[in-house]
Design an enzyme around this catalytic site. Structure first.
Site, PDB file in Angstrom:
ATOM      1  N   GLN A 161       0.860  -1.098  -0.176  1.00  0.00           N
ATOM      2  CA  GLN A 161       0.027  -0.056  -0.152  1.00  0.00           C
ATOM      3  C   GLN A 161       0.844   1.330   0.080  1.00  0.00           C
ATOM      4  O   GLN A 161       0.287   2.339  -0.477  1.00  0.00           O
ATOM      5  CB  GLN A 161      -0.913  -0.041   1.193  1.00  0.00           C
ATOM      6  CG  GLN A 161      -2.121  -1.423   1.144  1.00  0.00           C
ATOM      7  CD  GLN A 161      -2.686  -1.092  -0.031  1.00  0.00           C
ATOM      8  OE1 GLN A 161      -3.712  -0.057  -0.339  1.00  0.00           O
ATOM      9  NE2 GLN A 161      -2.731  -2.294  -1.006  1.00  0.00           N
ATOM     10  N   HIS A 208       1.440   3.287  -3.126  1.00  0.00           N
ATOM     11  CA  HIS A 208       0.284   4.191  -3.884  1.00  0.00           C
ATOM     12  C   HIS A 208       1.021   5.495  -3.975  1.00  0.00           C
ATOM     13  O   HIS A 208       0.549   6.178  -4.875  1.00  0.00           O
ATOM     14  CB  HIS A 208      -0.727   4.112  -3.119  1.00  0.00           C
ATOM     15  CG  HIS A 208      -2.155   3.141  -3.313  1.00  0.00           C
ATOM     16  ND1 HIS A 208      -2.521   3.125  -4.283  1.00  0.00           N
ATOM     17  CD2 HIS A 208      -2.094   1.652  -2.695  1.00  0.00           C
ATOM     18  CE1 HIS A 208      -3.603   1.846  -4.270  1.00  0.00           C
ATOM     19  NE2 HIS A 208      -3.067   1.422  -3.358  1.00  0.00           N
ATOM     20  N   GLU A 215      -8.360   3.589   6.696  1.00  0.00           N
ATOM     21  CA  GLU A 215      -8.777   3.077   5.447  1.00  0.00           C
ATOM     22  C   GLU A 215      -8.984   1.582   5.495  1.00  0.00           C
ATOM     23  O   GLU A 215      -9.836   1.046   5.148  1.00  0.00           O
ATOM     24  CB  GLU A 215      -8.275   3.730   4.159  1.00  0.00           C
ATOM     25  CG  GLU A 215      -8.817   3.280   2.886  1.00  0.00           C
ATOM     26  CD  GLU A 215      -8.059   3.802   1.820  1.00  0.00           C
ATOM     27  OE1 GLU A 215      -8.758   3.600   0.723  1.00  0.00           O
ATOM     28  OE2 GLU A 215      -6.935   4.129   1.804  1.00  0.00           O
ATOM     29  N   HIS A 216      -7.877   0.942   5.458  1.00  0.00           N
ATOM     30  CA  HIS A 216      -7.763  -0.424   5.496  1.00  0.00           C
ATOM     31  C   HIS A 216      -7.003  -0.962   6.782  1.00  0.00           C
ATOM     32  O   HIS A 216      -5.961  -0.473   7.110  1.00  0.00           O
ATOM     33  CB  HIS A 216      -6.782  -0.875   4.412  1.00  0.00           C
ATOM     34  CG  HIS A 216      -6.861  -0.391   2.900  1.00  0.00           C
ATOM     35  ND1 HIS A 216      -6.218   0.540   2.324  1.00  0.00           N
ATOM     36  CD2 HIS A 216      -8.051  -0.787   2.072  1.00  0.00           C
ATOM     37  CE1 HIS A 216      -6.758   1.074   1.108  1.00  0.00           C
ATOM     38  NE2 HIS A 216      -7.927   0.016   1.024  1.00  0.00           N
ATOM     39  N   ASP A 269      -8.481  -3.949  -3.074  1.00  0.00           N
ATOM     40  CA  ASP A 269      -8.046  -3.124  -4.201  1.00  0.00           C
ATOM     41  C   ASP A 269      -8.491  -3.725  -5.514  1.00  0.00           C
ATOM     42  O   ASP A 269      -8.838  -3.145  -6.158  1.00  0.00           O
ATOM     43  CB  ASP A 269      -6.600  -2.699  -4.280  1.00  0.00           C
ATOM     44  CG  ASP A 269      -6.190  -2.020  -3.023  1.00  0.00           C
ATOM     45  OD1 ASP A 269      -7.270  -1.305  -2.400  1.00  0.00           O
ATOM     46  OD2 ASP A 269      -4.991  -1.613  -2.754  1.00  0.00           O
ATOM     47  N   HIS A 327     -47.609  26.563  10.154  1.00  0.00           N
ATOM     48  CA  HIS A 327     -47.718  25.092  10.398  1.00  0.00           C
ATOM     49  C   HIS A 327     -49.007  24.633  11.116  1.00  0.00           C
ATOM     50  O   HIS A 327     -49.719  23.780  10.816  1.00  0.00           O
ATOM     51  CB  HIS A 327     -46.556  24.547  11.166  1.00  0.00           C
ATOM     52  CG  HIS A 327     -45.158  24.481  10.174  1.00  0.00           C
ATOM     53  ND1 HIS A 327     -44.706  25.998   9.755  1.00  0.00           N
ATOM     54  CD2 HIS A 327     -44.346  23.650   9.911  1.00  0.00           C
ATOM     55  CE1 HIS A 327     -43.612  25.559   9.065  1.00  0.00           C
ATOM     56  NE2 HIS A 327     -43.521  24.119   9.154  1.00  0.00           N
TER      57      HIS A 327
END
Length: 437
Positions: free
Chosen positions: A250, A253, A318-319, A352, A412
């Site tokens: 990862q 990335h 995230e992961h 992924d 109302h």
């Protein structure tokens, strides 16, 4: 007390874009809003050196491009899309429409309506992210979105054939070879040659992410995107070589991608550091993975798994990959994550690329309050009401009148009063005599 074997060299990332990115994106949005297709063409020529007669691919062009893709690649795309489609369909089946009668003659209901049009941005640049086509386009189609517009940039002046094939097989109704902010803004606002969409999905660079941020509210978006993140929880049963490989998977990335290990074993943590140092020199994506690990890599040693889960929850990563003797414990122990990957047989790269769950996930702590992209993001969950029993309407009208007046909403209250009078025996002292029911 936790022991820190490696701290990040860089300070924590901010959730906002740098001022120069915000200003540049704002200028691009304003220019495309003002000049439409002409501005899009000029910016595409500037940033991608790409200005064909039409950015949208015709059916014939798509067929020709897909025909260039090796059959094995097409077979693999179709396999992965079967996994993504199947999971999205299961998600859709879990969303129940209903109608209930809460009081005699009072009917309340819920239904799910797909957005009319969605835009999918599939990044290109250095890495042609085919998987993003599956996650954004195919999930929208599984939700029932009737029109999906997909954009991807050319790569060094060439058509990314495999990406186009993935977009086509996923069910895109329009495919445009157009990238960056100009693609996102064209989909969001519409131009002379492209009708606007209702929401945008898909990852991108800092400029694409900022464009989505600035356009949010005018259109819907999937998530505010940041750098990819991985957090591994490991005990003494984990293989340090596997942990190191998965962390670097990862980190590649981008140079700002955090990679964090939380372990109950100091010896494992030190072994992971040694494996990372040995793996990095020959890694083809070292120019991303090395600075990511140097500046954003962390290794923490904690007393036990309860402490590991608690520390991991503070990251809201995230992961989160769980490499322990009993990985499914994390399902009950943890609250904050984009996606969990349980056991050595599973890895974040599966999520992924191939396994079927959606890889568009919350970053920068957003997992504290949201999950990732899923079929429900493309659906508007709406409600409806119908009162068919006069007595029920009269009763609701009386309560409505009292409740609204507590809040000083006289208009109302009068709407309620009218029903209480028409369907019951309530008086309307505020109404002119000639208009009373």
């Amino acid at each position: 007390m936790p022991v820190v074997l490696k701290s990040p060299a860089a300070t924590g990332s901010t959730t906002s874009s740098p001022p120069d990115v915000r200003e540049k994106v704002a200028d691009l949005i304003a220019d495309i809003r003002r000049r439409g297709d002409q501005a899009v063409r000029e910016h595409s020529a500037t940033f991608d050196r790409w200005e064909p007669e039409s950015f949208r691919l015709s059916d014939a062009e798509i067929a020709e491009i897909v025909g260039r893709v090796p059959q094995q690649v097409l077979d693999d795309i179709e396999f992965v899309q079967q996994q993504v489609r199947g999971f999205a369909e299961h998600q859709l089946a879990s969303m129940r429409e209903f109608e209930v009668e809460t009081l005699p003659g009072v009917h309340l209901g819920q239904k799910h309506i797909p957005v009319s049009a969605a835009g999918a941005y599939v990044p290109g640049g250095r890495y042609p992210l085919l998987a993003s086509a599956h996650m954004t386009i195919l999930t929208a189609k599984a939700a029932g979105v009737p029109r999906v517009v997909a954009c991807t940039p050319p790569i060094r002046g060439e058509v990314p054939a495999a990406t186009v094939a993935a977009m086509h097989l996923a069910g895109a109704d329009e495919i445009h070879l157009l990238g960056g902010v100009q693609a996102v803004v064209s989909m969001a606002l519409g131009t002379e040659s492209m009708a606007p969409v209702d929401m945008l999905a898909g990852p991108g660079n800092a400029f694409v992410a900022e464009a989505k941020r600035q356009l949010y509210g005018e259109i819907g978006i999937d998530l505010f995107a940041g750098p990819t993140e991985i957090l591994v929880i490991a005990d003494e049963t984990a293989d340090p070589f596997v942990v190191a490989v998965d962390l670097l998977s990862q980190a590649e990335h981008g140079p700002d991608s955090p990679a964090v290990l939380i372990t109950t074993s100091e010896s494992l943590g030190r072994a992971v550091l040694e494996h990372v140092d040995a793996l990095l020199p020959d890694m083809p994506t070292r120019d991303n993975a090395e600075p990511a690990w140097r500046d954003h890599g962390e290794v923490h040693v904690v007393d036990d798994l309860d402490a590991a889960y608690a520390l991991a929850d503070t990251y809201a990563s995230e992961h989160v990959q769980v490499l322990t003797a009993r990985p499914r414990e994390a399902l009950e122990a943890m609250r904050n994550y984009g996606a969990l990957f349980l056991g050595e047989g599973t890895c974040v790269s599966y999520g992924d690329k191939v396994i079927g769950t959606n890889h568009v996930l919350p970053t920068r702590g957003a997992a504290r309050y949201t999950g990732g992209l899923w079929v429900g993001k493309y659906l508007k969950t709406v409600t409806y009401q119908e009162v068919t029993d006069p007595a029920a309407s009269a009763r609701l009208g009386e309560v409505c009148g009292r409740a609204a007046r507590v809040e000083l909403f006289e208009g109302h209250a009068r709407s309620g009063d009218v029903r209480a009078a028409r369907y019951g025996d309530a008086a309307l002292p505020w109404a002119p005599p000639t208009t009373r029911p």
